[in-house]
Design a protein around this motif. Structure first.
Motif, mmCIF file in Angstrom:
data_model
loop_
_atom_site.group_PDB
_atom_site.id
_atom_site.type_symbol
_atom_site.label_atom_id
_atom_site.label_comp_id
_atom_site.label_asym_id
_atom_site.label_seq_id
_atom_site.Cartn_x
_atom_site.Cartn_y
_atom_site.Cartn_z
ATOM 1 N N ALA A 157 61.469 48.831 -3.385
ATOM 2 C CA ALA A 157 61.177 48.500 -4.790
ATOM 3 C C ALA A 157 59.713 48.818 -5.101
ATOM 4 O O ALA A 157 59.395 49.315 -6.194
ATOM 5 C CB ALA A 157 61.476 47.031 -5.051
ATOM 6 N N GLY A 158 58.817 48.541 -4.156
ATOM 7 C CA GLY A 158 57.398 48.873 -4.340
ATOM 8 C C GLY A 158 57.198 50.366 -4.468
ATOM 9 O O GLY A 158 56.397 50.832 -5.287
ATOM 10 N N ASN A 159 57.950 51.140 -3.670
ATOM 11 C CA ASN A 159 57.886 52.598 -3.743
ATOM 12 C C ASN A 159 58.388 53.089 -5.107
ATOM 13 O O ASN A 159 57.770 53.934 -5.747
ATOM 14 C CB ASN A 159 58.725 53.195 -2.608
ATOM 15 C CG ASN A 159 59.025 54.665 -2.792
ATOM 16 O OD1 ASN A 159 59.938 55.015 -3.533
ATOM 17 N ND2 ASN A 159 58.256 55.523 -2.143
ATOM 18 N N LEU A 160 59.520 52.532 -5.550
ATOM 19 C CA LEU A 160 60.153 53.021 -6.792
ATOM 20 C C LEU A 160 59.311 52.735 -8.030
ATOM 21 O O LEU A 160 59.375 53.475 -9.006
ATOM 22 C CB LEU A 160 61.538 52.368 -6.954
ATOM 23 C CG LEU A 160 62.595 52.744 -5.915
ATOM 24 C CD1 LEU A 160 63.870 51.945 -6.133
ATOM 25 C CD2 LEU A 160 62.894 54.233 -5.974
ATOM 26 N N THR A 161 58.546 51.635 -8.002
ATOM 27 C CA THR A 161 57.784 51.263 -9.203
ATOM 28 C C THR A 161 56.281 51.550 -9.052
ATOM 29 O O THR A 161 55.499 51.154 -9.905
ATOM 30 C CB THR A 161 57.979 49.767 -9.525
ATOM 31 O OG1 THR A 161 57.603 49.016 -8.361
ATOM 32 C CG2 THR A 161 59.402 49.439 -9.892
ATOM 33 N N ALA A 162 55.892 52.226 -7.953
ATOM 34 C CA ALA A 162 54.455 52.459 -7.689
ATOM 35 C C ALA A 162 53.788 53.233 -8.830
ATOM 36 O O ALA A 162 52.619 52.994 -9.138
ATOM 37 C CB ALA A 162 54.288 53.213 -6.374
ATOM 38 N N PHE A 163 54.537 54.123 -9.474
ATOM 39 C CA PHE A 163 53.961 54.941 -10.548
ATOM 40 C C PHE A 163 53.682 54.116 -11.799
ATOM 41 O O PHE A 163 52.888 54.492 -12.649
ATOM 42 C CB PHE A 163 54.935 56.084 -10.909
ATOM 43 C CG PHE A 163 56.191 55.584 -11.547
ATOM 44 C CD1 PHE A 163 56.275 55.481 -12.933
ATOM 45 C CD2 PHE A 163 57.271 55.171 -10.786
ATOM 46 C CE1 PHE A 163 57.417 54.987 -13.533
ATOM 47 C CE2 PHE A 163 58.409 54.677 -11.386
ATOM 48 C CZ PHE A 163 58.486 54.583 -12.762
ATOM 49 N N ALA A 164 54.355 52.966 -11.930
ATOM 50 C CA ALA A 164 54.289 52.196 -13.175
ATOM 51 C C ALA A 164 53.230 51.100 -13.141
ATOM 52 O O ALA A 164 52.928 50.501 -14.168
ATOM 53 C CB ALA A 164 55.657 51.582 -13.479
ATOM 54 N N HIS A 165 52.716 50.770 -11.945
ATOM 55 C CA HIS A 165 51.776 49.648 -11.832
ATOM 56 C C HIS A 165 50.438 50.121 -11.276
ATOM 57 O O HIS A 165 50.368 51.154 -10.621
ATOM 58 C CB HIS A 165 52.307 48.598 -10.841
ATOM 59 C CG HIS A 165 53.632 48.032 -11.215
ATOM 60 N ND1 HIS A 165 53.785 47.182 -12.271
ATOM 61 C CD2 HIS A 165 54.863 48.170 -10.661
ATOM 62 C CE1 HIS A 165 55.055 46.831 -12.363
ATOM 63 N NE2 HIS A 165 55.729 47.423 -11.395
#
Lengths: 305, 285
Positions: free
Chosen positions: B198-206
Motif C-alpha cells: 500500500a505504501g508503494n502504491l500510494t508513494a506518488f500521492a504523498h
C-alpha cells in the motif's frame, strides 16, 4: 521503605539540594531541573500504568494538557498566582473524566483509546491558533506563552526552580511509595491483578479506576505545570506520542509499579543523555530498543511481571 | 455536482488502498490477538524503498515485489523474535509494537533523512465526464483490489481454512496438527507485506517522511474498529466508507481534521461499540 532505604533517599535528596549553593552553572542546573520534572512525569505513568495496571497510551496529555491549560488561563487574563493551581485542578478533572469514560476498557484497548485522545489533543494544539487582546495570533507550532510566577531574569531563578522541582519530586516519590505500601495501594494492586476476584471482596473497580486515573494525571500534570513555569511556554511537543512512549519505556525498564526503580532510571537517563548532548533521534532509538529488550526480559515467555 | 463526484471517486479509490492496510491489520488481530502499532511503519518502509528505486532510475511499480518480500521477511522476524515472547501480555505487546514503530521511524530518519521527499507520477491525469481521473490512483486501486481478491480467495482454500481455524480456536487447530505459531508468523509477515505494498502504491500521492506511517495506521485502526476487530469483510466495507469520509473532511475542512476525525472514530468506537459498527458481538477469548 526500610531504614537503609530511607537513609539513602534522605542522603540523595540532601546532596542534590546543596547543588545550587555549590554552583551557579546554568547548564547543570537546567539539566537537573528537567531531570526533576521528567521524573515526576514518569512517576505519574508508573502509578497509573504500573501499580494500577491501567496502560495509558496518552500520558503526555496530563503533562501537555496542564501546560496548555496554564497557557489558556494566561490568555484568559487570570492572575499568575492562580494559574498553577487551576491548571492542576483542570487536568485532574480531565483525568477523572477519562477514567470514568474508559472504565470498561483494559489492556491494549485502553492503551489505544487513551493514545487516540492524546493524539487528538496534539493535533488540536498544532491546528488551532488564538488571538491575544493585543491582536497577535499565537498557538500552533509556536505554542502558548505561560505567565511565570518567578522572574526568569533574576539570578536566583534556576536555583529556586531547582529547589521547587526537587521538593515536588521528593514529595511525589514519598506519597506514591506510601500509597504503594498502604491499604489503598494493596486494593489498587488487587484490582490490577484480578478485578473479578477483587470485586467479590467488595472493591468497586469503577471508583478505583476514576481515582487512579485522576491521581496519575495529577502527578503528570504537576510535572507539566512545573515545565510550563520553567519554560514560560506550552508547546505541541509536550503532547506528542513520543513523549507518552518515553514514560511507558522508563517505567517498564525501571520496574513497572515499583516507583523507586523508574524514578532512579529516569533521573539517571535524563542527566546522562542531557550531559552527553545526545540527539533526539538517537535518544528515541535508545528508548525504543530499551522498551523492546525490557519487555522481553520482564514479560518474556514464562515470566509473570 | 462535478466536485462531489470527483471527491467521491478519489475517496473510493483511496479507500481500496486503506482497505489493504486495514485488512492486514485486522487479519493480524484475528489470528494473533495483537494490535500491531508498527503496521504504519511498514507502509512508510514501502514508500521509502519505492522512492529509492525511482531515484536510482527504476519504475515505482517494479519496486512492488521487492517491498513485499522485504516487509514479509522483516514482519516474520518481528513476530518470531520480538512479539511472540510477550504475546500473552496484551498491553505490553501493544507498547512493544509502538516501540518497533518508533525504532523504524528513527532508522528511516538516519537512512533517508528527516526532510520531506516525493516521487513523480508515472501515469497522467485525464478528463472524463467533467471530472479529472487520476490514472495512477486507478492503477493503485486495481492492484489493491486484485491483491484483496487473491487474499479472500486464499482464505477459502485449504491453507485459508487452517488460518481461519487458528483465528477461531488456536487450541483446536493445534490438536488437529496445524502448526499454529508458524501460521501466526506467516500471517503477520503477509500483513506487513500488504502494508508495504500500500505504501508503494500510494508513494506518488504523498510526501514521504519518517513519520508518514502514522496517518495510514490511524486510518487503518479506525477502519478496523469501525468494521469490527478481526472482521476481514467488515474492514473492507469500512475502508471504503471511511475513505470517502476522510476525503470529504480533508476537502471541506482540512487534512488535519481528517486525521482528527479518524482518531475520534477510534476513541468513540472503542468506547461505545468495541465489536465495531459493522461487526457482531462474538465470543472473545
Amino acid at each position: 521503605m526500610n531504614r537503609a532505604a530511607v537513609l539513602a533517599f534522605v542522603l540523595v535528596v540532601s546532596l542534590l539540594a546543596v547543588v545550587p549553593w555549590l554552583t551557579t552553572d546554568r547548564f547543570l542546573l537546567n539539566l537537573l531541573i528537567l531531570a526533576n520534572i521528567y521524573t515526576i512525569y514518569v512517576l505519574g505513568w508508573d502509578f497509573l500504568g504500573g501499580l494500577a495496571g491501567h496502560s495509558n497510551g496518552g500520558h503526555a496529555l496530563s503533562f501537555g494538557g496542564a501546560a496548555y491549560l496554564s497557557g489558556l488561563l494566561t490568555l484568559a487574563g487570570c492572575p499568575a498566582w492562580t494559574i498553577p493551581a487551576l491548571s492542576l485542578f483542570g487536568i485532574t478533572l480531565v483525568g477523572a473524566l477519562l477514567g470514568w469514560l474508559f472504565r470498561r476498557l483494559d489492556g491494549a484497548y485502553l492503551l489505544l483509546a487513551t493514545l487516540a485522545v492524546a493524539e487528538v489533543a496534539h493535533e488540536l494544539s498544532l491546528a488551532l491558533g488564538f488571538t491575544t487582546p493585543e491582536g497577535y495570533t499565537i498557538g500552533g507550532e509556536g505554542g502558548l506563552p505561560v505567565a511565570p510566577l518567578l522572574a526568569r531574569e533574576a539570578d536566583w531563578f534556576y536555583g529556586c526552580l531547582f529547589w521547587i522541582s526537587l521538593f515536588f519530586l521528593a514529595l511525589t516519590v514519598l506519597v506514591l511509595y506510601w500509597i504503594r505500601c498502604s491499604l489503598p495501594g494493596l486494593k489498587i494492586k488487587a484490582l490490577a491483578q484480578d478485578a473479578v476476584v477483587a470485586q467479590t471482596v467488595g472493591l468497586n473497580p469503577d471508583r478505583f479506576r476514576v481515582a487512579t486515573f485522576a491521581a496519575g494525571t495529577l502527578v503528570g500534570g504537576l510535572a507539566g505545570v512545573l515545565y510550563a513555569q520553567y519554560m514560560g511556554v506550552a508547546t505541541p511537543s509536550t503532547l506528542s506520542l513520543e513523549f507518552s512512549f518515553v514514560a511507558m519505556t522508563v517505567s517498564i525498564a525501571g520496574g513497572k509499579g515499583t516507583i523507586i526503580g523508574p524514578a532512579v532510571l529516569s533521573y539517571l537517563l535524563n542527566v546522562l543523555l542531557g550531559w552527553l548532548w545526545v540527539a533526539p533521534v538517537v535518544r528515541l532509538l535508545l528508548y525504543s530498543s530499551v522498551a523492546i529488550l525490557a519487555a522481553r526480559w520482564f514479560f518474556g515467555r514464562g515470566r509473570e511481571a | 455536482m462535478e466536485q462531489e463526484l470527483q471527491l467521491a471517486l478519489s475517496g473510493l479509490l483511496a479507500g481500496f488502498t486503506y482497505a489493504l492496510v486495514a485488512v492486514g491489520l485486522t487479519l493480524v488481530f484475528g489470528i494473533t490477538r495483537v494490535v500491531n502499532l508498527s503496521h504504519g511503519a511498514f507502509f512508510a518502509l514501502g514508500a521509502f524503498v519505492t522512492c529509492s528505486v525511482v531515484q536510482w532510475g527504476g519504475r515505482g511499480f517494479l519496486a512492488l515485489p521487492l517491498v513485499f518480500v522485504l516487509s514479509l521477511l522483516l514482519g516474520m522476524g518481528l513476530e518470531r523474535w520480538v512479539i511472540r515472547p510477550v504475546r500473552r501480555h496484551h498491553a505490553v505487546v501493544a507498547i512493544v509494537t509502538l516501540a518497533v514503530a518508533i525504532f523504524m521511524e528513527q532508522i528511516f530518519q538516519l537512512v533517508w533523512g528527516p526532510d520531506y521527499q516525493s516521487i513523480p507520477r508515472e501515469l497522467p491525469l485525464v478528463g472524463f465526464m467533467g471530472t479529472l481521473v487520476d490514472l495512477q490512483q486507478i492503477a493503485a486501486a486495481l492492484v489493491a483490489v486484485v491483491l484483496l481478491l487473491v487474499l479472500f480467495g486464499l482464505l477459502r482454500t485449504r491453507i485459508g481454512m487452517a488460518v481461519r481455524l487458528v483465528a477461531q480456536d488456536p487450541e483446536g487447530a493445534a490438536l488437529v496438527g496445524i502448526d499454529v505459531p508458524r501460521v501466526q508468523t506467516v500471517v503477520f509477515g503477509v500483513a506487513c507485506g500488504l502494508a508495504a505494498v500500500a505504501g508503494n502504491l500510494t508513494a506518488f500521492a504523498h510526501s514521504i517522511y519518517p513519520a508518514m506511517g502514522r496517518v495510514p495506521l490511524v486510518m487503518a485502526l479506525a477502519v478496523v474498529i469501525f468494521g469490527g476487530l478481526g472482521n476481514v469483510h467488515g474492514a473492507l466495507v469500512a475502508g471504503l466508507i471511511l475513505g470517502l469520509v476522510a476525503s470529504g473532511v480533508s476537502f471541506y475542512v482540512s487534512p488535519e481534521w481528517s486525521y482528527i476525525t479518524m482518531l475520534l472514530v477510534i476513541a468513540v468506537g472503542l468506547l461505545t461499540r468495541p465489536s465495531g459498527l459493522l461487526g457482531r458481538v462474538g465470543r472473545r477469548d
